[in-house]
Design an enzyme around this catalytic site. Structure first.
Site, PDB file in Angstrom:
ATOM      1  N   HIS A   1      35.431   2.338  40.840  1.00 53.03           N
ATOM      2  CA  HIS A   1      36.191   3.268  41.739  1.00 53.03           C
ATOM      3  C   HIS A   1      37.338   2.505  42.492  1.00 53.03           C
ATOM      4  CE1 HIS A   1      33.209   6.105  40.594  1.00 53.03           C
ATOM      5  NE2 HIS A   1      33.982   6.978  41.180  1.00 53.03           N
TER       6      HIS A   1
ATOM      7  N   HIS B   1      41.102   9.611  45.353  1.00 49.89           N
ATOM      8  CA  HIS B   1      39.589   9.866  45.379  1.00 49.89           C
ATOM      9  C   HIS B   1      38.935   8.634  46.081  1.00 49.89           C
ATOM     10  CE1 HIS B   1      35.491  10.722  44.680  1.00 49.89           C
ATOM     11  NE2 HIS B   1      35.503   9.742  44.055  1.00 49.89           N
TER      12      HIS B   1
HETATM   13  C1  23J Z   1      31.525   9.734  45.717  1.00 48.52           C
HETATM   14  C2  23J Z   1      31.016   8.654  46.033  1.00 48.52           C
HETATM   15  C3  23J Z   1      30.564   7.749  45.121  1.00 48.52           C
HETATM   16  C4  23J Z   1      30.639   7.985  43.692  1.00 48.52           C
HETATM   17  C5  23J Z   1      31.457   9.220  43.337  1.00 48.52           C
HETATM   18  C6  23J Z   1      32.098  10.076  44.294  1.00 48.52           C
HETATM   19  C7  23J Z   1      31.555   9.431  41.996  1.00 48.52           C
HETATM   20  O1  23J Z   1      31.058   8.812  41.117  1.00 48.52           O
HETATM   21  C8  23J Z   1      32.608  10.129  41.577  1.00 48.52           C
HETATM   22  O2  23J Z   1      32.161  11.449  41.028  1.00 48.52           O
HETATM   23  O3  23J Z   1      34.046  10.119  41.822  1.00 48.52           O
HETATM   24  S1  23J Z   1      30.183   6.700  42.639  1.00 48.52           S
HETATM   25 MN    MN Z   2      34.264  11.678  40.237  1.00 50.85          MN
END
Ligand code: 23J
Ligand code: MN
Length: 258
Positions: free
Chosen positions: A207, A79
């Site tokens: 993340h 991700h």
């Molecule tokens: C994409 C960009 C930033 C974030 C996120 C997704 C999530 O929180 C996620 O659901 O993984 S912070």
């Molecule tokens: Mn997520």
């Protein structure tokens, strides 16, 4: 009695309680809202194929539309850019999907300060009382945010300065990724990072650090208040989406009641 027969009997007698930690999926299920110019996920929805009608006289079924990161969901390492060479959600080992959980309750702190950030010292303090975090297990971070999940507005808690939801400090995210024995963190909020984490250095440290280390995230968990600080076993079932960065997930906890 064989172990699994004991487990089945214990569930039947409620000596082992099954606690559902999953938010229901419906169009109003909260989703993250990133600021422009970033692209956003879609909410969950159903599209009816047939309902006992000319399209299918004896059957009802739907197609579904959802983001991978809609509702209670699993973040796979790929991700984040830091985990780009790591696994997608279909490669998560099944042994990670049944694992012990520690529950750390910071709901009082998060109620007093919506931008509360978990620190390494908070975890170390918890460990002096409850023992070490579980090897190969989850850190579940209780903030009380599940009580807001019926309302997208309350859940995201945004004002003119952006969203305000509790999270993890940069240092703590790195410590969880590199030093803690856990395979991931589970949170009650819309993502594993704080609402203000877009402004951190690095941005979205939870993340960046955890997924970069091949660890995992679980979000929008509910009912953590029903779990003991130690001893619960988590069962998380993300869909094995090939190439997927995450998946909506059913999360159950097994809790021994004495
Ligand atoms: C994409 C960009 C930033 C974030 C996120 C997704 C999530 O929180 C996620 O659901 O993984 S912070
Ligand atoms: Mn997520």
């Amino acid at each position: 009695m064989p172990l699994l027969d004991q487990l089945v009997a214990a569930i039947k007698s409620a000596a082992v309680e099954v606690v559902d930690l999953t938010a229901v999926l419906e169009p109003s299920t909260p989703i993250i809202q990133l600021p422009a110019p970033f692209a956003n996920t879609i909410p969950f929805s159903l599209q009816e194929i047939s309902r006992y009608d000319e399209r299918g006289p004896a059957w009802y079924w739907n197609n579904i539309s959802t983001g991978e990161h809609t509702g209670t969901h699993f973040d796979a390492p790929v991700h984040w850019i830091t985990g780009r060479d790591r696994g997608d959600v279909a490669t998560v080992p099944v042994t990670a999907l049944i694992a012990p959980a520690a529950v750390l309750d910071f709901s009082a702190q998060a109620a007093a300060n919506h931008d509360f950030l978990l620190q390494v010292d908070d975890i170390k303090q918890w460990e002096t009382v409850h023992g070490p975090l579980p090897e190969g297990g989850w850190l579940l971070y209780r903030t009380g945010w599940d009580s807001r999940s019926a309302s997208q507005r309350e859940f995201l808690n945004a004002n003119e300065t952006g969203p305000h939801t509790p999270g993890v400090s940069v240092e703590c995210a790195r410590w969880l990724a590199e030093e803690a024995p856990v395979i991931g963190i589970g949170v009650e909020t819309v993502g594993t990072d704080a609402g203000t984490a877009h402004s951190f250095d690095p941005p979205f440290p939870c993340h960046a650090a955890l997924l970069g280390a091949g660890k995992f995230g679980l979000t929008q968990l509910q009912n953590l208040a029903a779990l003991p600080p130690t001893g619960a076993v988590l069962i998380a079932g993300p869909l094995p989406i090939v190439g997927g960065s995450g998946s909506p997930v059913r999360v159950l906890a097994l809790v021994e009641r004495s």
